[in-house]
Motif scaffolding. Structure first.
Motif, PDB file in Angstrom:
ATOM      1  N   GLU A 127      -1.371   7.167  -7.991  1.00  8.05           N
ATOM      2  CA  GLU A 127      -2.488   6.215  -7.879  1.00  8.05           C
ATOM      3  C   GLU A 127      -2.048   4.802  -8.244  1.00  8.05           C
ATOM      4  O   GLU A 127      -2.455   3.833  -7.607  1.00  8.05           O
ATOM      5  N   LEU A 128      -1.198   4.680  -9.257  1.00  7.02           N
ATOM      6  CA  LEU A 128      -0.689   3.370  -9.656  1.00  7.02           C
ATOM      7  C   LEU A 128       0.105   2.722  -8.522  1.00  7.02           C
ATOM      8  O   LEU A 128      -0.036   1.531  -8.250  1.00  7.02           O
ATOM      9  N   LEU A 129       0.930   3.525  -7.861  1.00  4.69           N
ATOM     10  CA  LEU A 129       1.699   2.992  -6.728  1.00  4.69           C
ATOM     11  C   LEU A 129       0.788   2.441  -5.641  1.00  4.69           C
ATOM     12  O   LEU A 129       1.147   1.495  -4.934  1.00  4.69           O
ATOM     13  N   LEU A 130      -0.391   3.028  -5.506  1.00  5.55           N
ATOM     14  CA  LEU A 130      -1.288   2.695  -4.400  1.00  5.55           C
ATOM     15  C   LEU A 130      -2.341   1.651  -4.747  1.00  5.55           C
ATOM     16  O   LEU A 130      -2.952   1.085  -3.846  1.00  5.55           O
ATOM     17  N   ASP A 131      -2.555   1.374  -6.038  1.00 12.80           N
ATOM     18  CA  ASP A 131      -3.620   0.431  -6.382  1.00 12.80           C
ATOM     19  C   ASP A 131      -3.107  -1.018  -6.379  1.00 12.80           C
ATOM     20  O   ASP A 131      -1.921  -1.280  -6.184  1.00 12.80           O
ATOM     21  N   ALA A 132      -4.015  -1.958  -6.598  1.00  7.27           N
ATOM     22  CA  ALA A 132      -3.684  -3.389  -6.530  1.00  7.27           C
ATOM     23  C   ALA A 132      -2.640  -3.773  -7.575  1.00  7.27           C
ATOM     24  O   ALA A 132      -1.756  -4.591  -7.305  1.00  7.27           O
ATOM     25  N   ARG A 133      -2.725  -3.191  -8.755  1.00 10.63           N
ATOM     26  CA  ARG A 133      -1.756  -3.503  -9.804  1.00 10.63           C
ATOM     27  C   ARG A 133      -0.354  -3.058  -9.387  1.00 10.63           C
ATOM     28  O   ARG A 133       0.614  -3.805  -9.525  1.00 10.63           O
ATOM     29  N   GLY A 134      -0.262  -1.852  -8.871  1.00 10.90           N
ATOM     30  CA  GLY A 134       1.030  -1.346  -8.400  1.00 10.90           C
ATOM     31  C   GLY A 134       1.570  -2.162  -7.244  1.00 10.90           C
ATOM     32  O   GLY A 134       2.766  -2.457  -7.181  1.00 10.90           O
ATOM     33  N   ALA A 135       0.680  -2.549  -6.326  1.00 16.61           N
ATOM     34  CA  ALA A 135       1.103  -3.373  -5.184  1.00 16.61           C
ATOM     35  C   ALA A 135       1.656  -4.711  -5.659  1.00 16.61           C
ATOM     36  O   ALA A 135       2.643  -5.219  -5.115  1.00 16.61           O
ATOM     37  N   GLY A 136       1.057  -5.285  -6.705  1.00 13.49           N
ATOM     38  CA  GLY A 136       1.548  -6.541  -7.253  1.00 13.49           C
ATOM     39  C   GLY A 136       2.933  -6.402  -7.857  1.00 13.49           C
ATOM     40  O   GLY A 136       3.796  -7.271  -7.683  1.00 13.49           O
TER      41      GLY A 136
ATOM     42  N   LEU B 201       7.060  -5.293   0.550  1.00  9.19           N
ATOM     43  CA  LEU B 201       5.836  -5.691   1.227  1.00  9.19           C
ATOM     44  C   LEU B 201       4.784  -4.606   1.019  1.00  9.19           C
ATOM     45  O   LEU B 201       5.146  -3.437   0.804  1.00  9.19           O
ATOM     46  N   PRO B 202       3.510  -4.960   1.100  1.00 16.55           N
ATOM     47  CA  PRO B 202       2.479  -3.929   0.992  1.00 16.55           C
ATOM     48  C   PRO B 202       2.627  -2.898   2.101  1.00 16.55           C
ATOM     49  O   PRO B 202       3.144  -3.190   3.182  1.00 16.55           O
ATOM     50  N   ALA B 203       2.171  -1.696   1.835  1.00 15.56           N
ATOM     51  CA  ALA B 203       2.317  -0.593   2.798  1.00 15.56           C
ATOM     52  C   ALA B 203       1.739  -0.927   4.159  1.00 15.56           C
ATOM     53  O   ALA B 203       2.325  -0.591   5.182  1.00 15.56           O
ATOM     54  N   GLY B 204       0.627  -1.596   4.207  1.00 18.34           N
ATOM     55  CA  GLY B 204      -0.008  -1.876   5.489  1.00 18.34           C
ATOM     56  C   GLY B 204       0.400  -3.177   6.144  1.00 18.34           C
ATOM     57  O   GLY B 204      -0.012  -3.470   7.245  1.00 18.34           O
ATOM     58  N   GLY B 205       1.236  -3.991   5.530  1.00 19.35           N
ATOM     59  CA  GLY B 205       1.494  -5.295   6.125  1.00 19.35           C
ATOM     60  C   GLY B 205       2.830  -5.834   6.003  1.00 19.35           C
ATOM     61  O   GLY B 205       3.803  -5.499   5.623  1.00 19.35           O
TER      62      GLY B 205
END
Length: 186
Positions: free
Chosen positions: A165-174, A182-186
């Motif tokens: 979940e951490l890997l996938l949330d905003a904090r992990g993305a940052g 890069l973010p997974a979707g972009g």
């Protein structure tokens, strides 16, 4: 044990194989980031103003890349050379590493003059020298998607689920963005 509960990969192939074999929880398979490829040198006299020019430069006697048969970053490097029309020009100078970390090690130790490495290695701040990012358009079809999957053991492990979940949330993305992904979707 958390380390046997969550599998992270620099591509989607191995996690998908875990899911298909039943060793991984197929419902948990997620792409969490996209890696970026860079051409790096530790040499102070090596210019990296332009990717193609740097790769053509005969003073770059050895160019390191991860083994394309097994490493996604190696496949991206190989596609980059092909897209730039430099496969034949560089063929005799290529040095194949077992993985992307070893390709970086070849450059860091001077065993290669240039190397295709993960941008995340360079963003760590541990490596000096200069680098140029390889545009994703130069390795079409090799997206460098990093994926995670809970193993069969991890599917019921609360800490493993929280880590995913951490890997996938905003904090992990940052955190991942700051590390060169890069973010997974972009």
């Amino acid at each position: 044990m958390l380390f046997r509960s969550l599998f992270l990969s620099a591509d989607t192939t191995y996690p998908a194989q875990l899911a298909a074999s039943g060793a991984g929880d197929a419902a948990s398979l997620r792409v969490f980031a996209r890696g970026r490829l860079a051409l790096w040198t530790a040499r102070t006299d090596q210019r990296l103003d332009d990717l193609a020019t740097a790769l053509r430069d005969p003073s770059a006697r050895r160019i390191a890349l991860a083994q394309p048969r097994t490493a996604p970053y190696g496949r991206a490097a190989e596609l980059t050379l092909a897209t730039l029309g430099l496969t034949e020009v560089t063929a005799a100078r290529l040095v194949y590493a077992e993985n992307i970390a070893q390709a970086a090690q070849f450059v860091a130790t001077g065993h290669a003059d240039l190397g295709f490495v993960a941008l995340s290695h360079l963003k760590s701040g541990r490596l000096g020298g200069s680098w140029i990012e390889v545009p994703a358009e130069l390795h079409p079809g090799q997206t460098l998607e990093h994926a995670a999957i809970l193993t069969r053991r991890g599917a019921n492990h609360p800490s493993a689920r929280r880590c995913l979940e951490l890997l996938l949330d905003a904090r992990g993305a940052g955190i991942l963005r700051a590390a060169g992904y890069l973010p997974a979707g972009g």
